[in-house]
Scaffold this motif. Sequence first.
Motif, PDB file in Angstrom:
ATOM      1  N   GLU A  53       1.251  -2.686   9.121  1.00  0.00           N
ATOM      2  CA  GLU A  53       1.868  -3.392  10.238  1.00  0.00           C
ATOM      3  C   GLU A  53       0.912  -4.445  10.799  1.00  0.00           C
ATOM      4  OE1 GLU A  53       4.103  -2.403  14.485  1.00  0.00           O
ATOM      5  OE2 GLU A  53       2.589  -1.017  13.727  1.00  0.00           O
ATOM      6  N   GLU A  65      13.040   0.377   3.730  1.00  0.00           N
ATOM      7  CA  GLU A  65      12.835   1.558   4.566  1.00  0.00           C
ATOM      8  C   GLU A  65      11.877   2.478   3.807  1.00  0.00           C
ATOM      9  OE1 GLU A  65      16.236   3.846   6.559  1.00  0.00           O
ATOM     10  OE2 GLU A  65      15.637   5.166   4.901  1.00  0.00           O
ATOM     11  N   THR A  84      16.025   1.807  11.110  1.00  0.00           N
ATOM     12  CA  THR A  84      16.517   0.812  10.149  1.00  0.00           C
ATOM     13  C   THR A  84      18.021   0.615  10.282  1.00  0.00           C
ATOM     14  OG1 THR A  84      16.621   2.530   8.430  1.00  0.00           O
ATOM     15  CG2 THR A  84      14.667   1.128   8.478  1.00  0.00           C
ATOM     16  N   ARG A 129       7.358  -2.670  11.531  1.00  0.00           N
ATOM     17  CA  ARG A 129       7.163  -1.659  12.566  1.00  0.00           C
ATOM     18  C   ARG A 129       6.967  -0.290  11.939  1.00  0.00           C
ATOM     19  NH1 ARG A 129      11.965  -1.564  16.706  1.00  0.00           N
ATOM     20  NH2 ARG A 129      11.743  -3.785  16.228  1.00  0.00           N
ATOM     21  N   TYR A 143      10.336  -1.523   7.410  1.00  0.00           N
ATOM     22  CA  TYR A 143       9.977  -0.530   8.417  1.00  0.00           C
ATOM     23  C   TYR A 143       9.478   0.707   7.686  1.00  0.00           C
ATOM     24  CZ  TYR A 143      12.597  -3.767  11.249  1.00  0.00           C
ATOM     25  OH  TYR A 143      13.022  -4.921  11.856  1.00  0.00           O
TER      26      TYR A 143
END
Length: 264
Positions: free
Chosen positions: A178, A108, A196, A185, A128
């Motif tokens: 990405e 994350e 997440t 994403r 992410y």
Amino acid sequence: MSEPIEQALSDNGVLRLTLNNPQRRNALSMSMIAALHDAIKQADVSTAVKVIVLGANGPAFSAGHDLKEITAAREQPDKGRAFFSTLMGQCAAMMTDIVTCSKPVIAEVDGIATAAGCQLVASCDLAYASDTSRFATPGVNIGLFCSTPMVALSRNVANKHAMEMLLTGDMFSACDAERIGLINRVTDSESLKTLTHDIASKIAEKSSMTLAIGKAAFYRQKDMDLVQAYAYSAEVMVDNMLTKDGEEGITAFVEKRPPVWRNE
């Protein structure tokens, strides 16, 4: 001093590991590597943990190795060789254990992830990021090619994308990360933890045994040729079908009811 890694386990088995040295931009010092490695190894064998989310406090996910620590090691009679060998070896072991961990690991990222910090993102199964995050392997700018980050990077993005990052040392935006497949994403900072957590929670609902089988098989078959990969994965599938969860999942689907996992 605060702990280098904060840990929090939710009721549904999502373990949040948070790098917690924002003053040093969450640099992967020897102590940070050791703390993260220990947390990953403990999570791997814990029946309470189903999914791991790896985040960070402060404006940087991780700026890579601690250059002040590296510089200090040069004062040793061997110019730091022994320390550098230990540092690289322990970092490689930690990154490898993220990949081989039986639990899915999700990065994350809300900030910069550079050098070994970018390697850490690439080593995770999913990633992410917020739309303000940036990624780079900038070692070439200081005369130090990012050879170890290259290992994880080249296993996640196409060769030319990896080489562009490695040869230029340029920062890549979250959108570019990405686009090349380094992250899954992009969202805004305010929505990142929710995203997440939702992904991790969805995964945590699955059979932990099935996830472990699948993750191990995924990374193993990638290095095989097509025929070997199909032969190996067919054996894995047969063994999976004979597990109790494999039987329960199919039975539950046929009976149109939620499965009750036994992780066996």
